[in-house]
Scaffold this motif. Structure first.
Motif, mmCIF file in Angstrom:
data_model
loop_
_atom_site.group_PDB
_atom_site.id
_atom_site.type_symbol
_atom_site.label_atom_id
_atom_site.label_comp_id
_atom_site.label_asym_id
_atom_site.label_seq_id
_atom_site.Cartn_x
_atom_site.Cartn_y
_atom_site.Cartn_z
ATOM 1 N N MET A 71 -57.359 -18.097 5.651
ATOM 2 C CA MET A 71 -57.177 -19.075 6.713
ATOM 3 C C MET A 71 -58.483 -19.332 7.460
ATOM 4 S SD MET A 71 -55.098 -21.081 8.148
ATOM 5 C CE MET A 71 -56.402 -22.181 8.576
ATOM 6 N N VAL A 72 -59.239 -18.274 7.682
ATOM 7 C CA VAL A 72 -60.528 -18.446 8.354
ATOM 8 C C VAL A 72 -61.445 -19.318 7.508
ATOM 9 C CG1 VAL A 72 -62.616 -17.254 9.116
ATOM 10 C CG2 VAL A 72 -60.365 -16.322 9.668
ATOM 11 N N ARG A 113 -54.293 -23.159 23.648
ATOM 12 C CA ARG A 113 -54.863 -24.052 24.662
ATOM 13 C C ARG A 113 -55.711 -25.140 24.010
ATOM 14 N NH1 ARG A 113 -56.408 -19.053 27.481
ATOM 15 N NH2 ARG A 113 -54.829 -18.539 29.044
ATOM 16 N N VAL A 114 -56.486 -24.748 23.006
ATOM 17 C CA VAL A 114 -57.306 -25.731 22.292
ATOM 18 C C VAL A 114 -56.419 -26.775 21.625
ATOM 19 C CG1 VAL A 114 -58.916 -26.053 20.375
ATOM 20 C CG2 VAL A 114 -59.207 -24.108 21.912
ATOM 21 N N ILE A 115 -55.367 -26.317 20.962
ATOM 22 C CA ILE A 115 -54.452 -27.239 20.276
ATOM 23 C C ILE A 115 -53.796 -28.188 21.273
ATOM 24 C CG2 ILE A 115 -52.322 -27.393 18.930
ATOM 25 C CD1 ILE A 115 -53.072 -24.693 17.685
ATOM 26 N N TRP A 141 -57.911 -31.328 12.832
ATOM 27 C CA TRP A 141 -58.109 -30.039 13.494
ATOM 28 C C TRP A 141 -56.793 -29.364 13.883
ATOM 29 C CZ3 TRP A 141 -61.933 -26.694 14.165
ATOM 30 C CH2 TRP A 141 -63.245 -27.125 13.940
ATOM 31 N N ILE A 142 -55.810 -30.134 14.275
ATOM 32 C CA ILE A 142 -54.594 -29.559 14.868
ATOM 33 C C ILE A 142 -53.853 -28.655 13.885
ATOM 34 C CG2 ILE A 142 -52.288 -30.150 15.735
ATOM 35 C CD1 ILE A 142 -53.626 -32.575 17.128
ATOM 36 N N ASP A 143 -53.679 -29.090 12.642
ATOM 37 C CA ASP A 143 -52.915 -28.290 11.676
ATOM 38 C C ASP A 143 -53.581 -26.947 11.370
ATOM 39 O OD1 ASP A 143 -50.842 -30.042 11.542
ATOM 40 O OD2 ASP A 143 -51.470 -30.995 9.679
ATOM 41 N N PRO A 144 -54.877 -26.923 11.002
ATOM 42 C CA PRO A 144 -55.501 -25.620 10.729
ATOM 43 C C PRO A 144 -55.473 -24.672 11.931
ATOM 44 C CG PRO A 144 -56.863 -27.386 9.860
ATOM 45 C CD PRO A 144 -55.796 -28.033 10.690
ATOM 46 N N GLY A 154 -53.209 -24.599 14.213
ATOM 47 C CA GLY A 154 -51.838 -24.113 14.301
ATOM 48 C C GLY A 154 -51.580 -22.979 13.330
ATOM 49 N N TRP A 155 -52.169 -23.085 12.148
ATOM 50 C CA TRP A 155 -52.019 -21.998 11.176
ATOM 51 C C TRP A 155 -52.686 -20.725 11.684
ATOM 52 C CZ3 TRP A 155 -54.133 -25.724 6.916
ATOM 53 C CH2 TRP A 155 -53.152 -26.677 6.624
#
Length: 271
Positions: free
Chosen positions: A1-2, A179-181, A238-241, A243-244
């Motif tokens: 994931m990273v 918070r970022v998401i 950006w949002i999906d990764p 979230g993972w």
């Protein structure tokens, strides 16, 4: 994931800009900086014309009506009056400000991602991690162990050969990513609202000409709605990764590996 997150930062939807050290010239057209540069060019071009229009407009007596020059200029932007022109300028200015702040914020996020350690990609201080005795059998094992150690705010006692981890650290890491998401989602919805506005007021030949003729870098048949669609796609990218990552940290990542026999894990630190 990273590793997926690092690819997102580097190539899929890069941040870009003078201080983004991983941005490459070939990725500029997909970067947030490209979108900002395009919008700033549109705003500057529009405001230059607005100054002339405002001066000509103010010189008229109300009873004389609009001069031919002012009427033509308003027609170029498909506006009815000067107030509508001012509203467009204010909207574009607010959009540029919002997206520029997003770039500054995401640049800090990008630097944090650079420090993470993936299975295939390095990060952080690998030599220092090796000193902790966390290279169990393979480089992948070392990276996974080091990542778990970093996420749990590990503290090392070299004399006793123990690693202590903060039982609350993982929650804090997940919360910071949430918070970022959340901020990305708020700004993406704002861009979606502006897309509807742009389709109603900014999808004109004059604006299209500015976007397409931007320093030879504009794209054929592009207009402001297309720029906003690219901005929305950048946020989604950006949002999906992220979230993972939250799910991984909160639910999937195992505890810090115990690299026996050289090391033993100590007790958890108090929250």
């Amino acid at each position: 994931m990273v590793d997926i997150l690092k690819r997102t930062r580097r190539t899929d939807c890069p941040i870009g800009g003078e201080f983004d050290r991983v941005s490459l010239p070939r990725d500029y057209g997909r970067s947030l900086t490209y979108i900002i540069d395009t919008l700033m060019h549109v705003l500057d071009s529009f405001d230059e014309r607005l100054v002339i229009l405002r001066d000509n407009y103010a010189a008229l007596c109300p009873e004389q009506g609009l001069s031919f020059e002012v009427a033509v200029e308003l027609a170029n932007w498909e506006c009815q009056d000067l107030e509508e022109v001012k509203d467009i300028s204010a909207t574009l200015s607010e959009l540029v400000s919002t997206v520029t702040k997003a770039r500054n914020r995401m640049s800090n996020v990008g630097q944090n991602i650079d420090g993470l350690i993936g299975i295939e990609s390095g990060g952080g201080n690998i030599d220092r991690i090796a000193e902790l005795g966390l290279d169990v059998t393979t480089p992948q094992d070392k990276n996974l162990a080091a990542l778990a150690y970093m996420i749990n705010s590990g503290q090392v006692n070299y004399g006793r050969k123990t690693i202590k981890v903060d039982s609350e650290a993982r929650k804090e890491v997940a919360l910071s990513w949430r918070r970022v998401i959340s901020q990305l989602v708020v700004e993406m919805r704002y861009a979606q609202e502006l897309l509807r506005y742009a389709e109603d007021f900014l999808d004109t030949e004059e604006f299209n000409r500015i976007v397409q003729g931007w320093g030879g870098r504009g794209r054929a048949s592009w207009g402001i709605p297309d720029v906003l669609e690219s901005l929305i796609a950048w946020y989604r990218c950006w949002i999906d990764p992220l979230g993972w990552v939250v799910d991984l940290v909160g639910n999937a990542l195992a505890d810090v590996p115990d690299p026996e026999p050289r090391w033993r894990t100590g007790g958890l630190l108090s929250p």
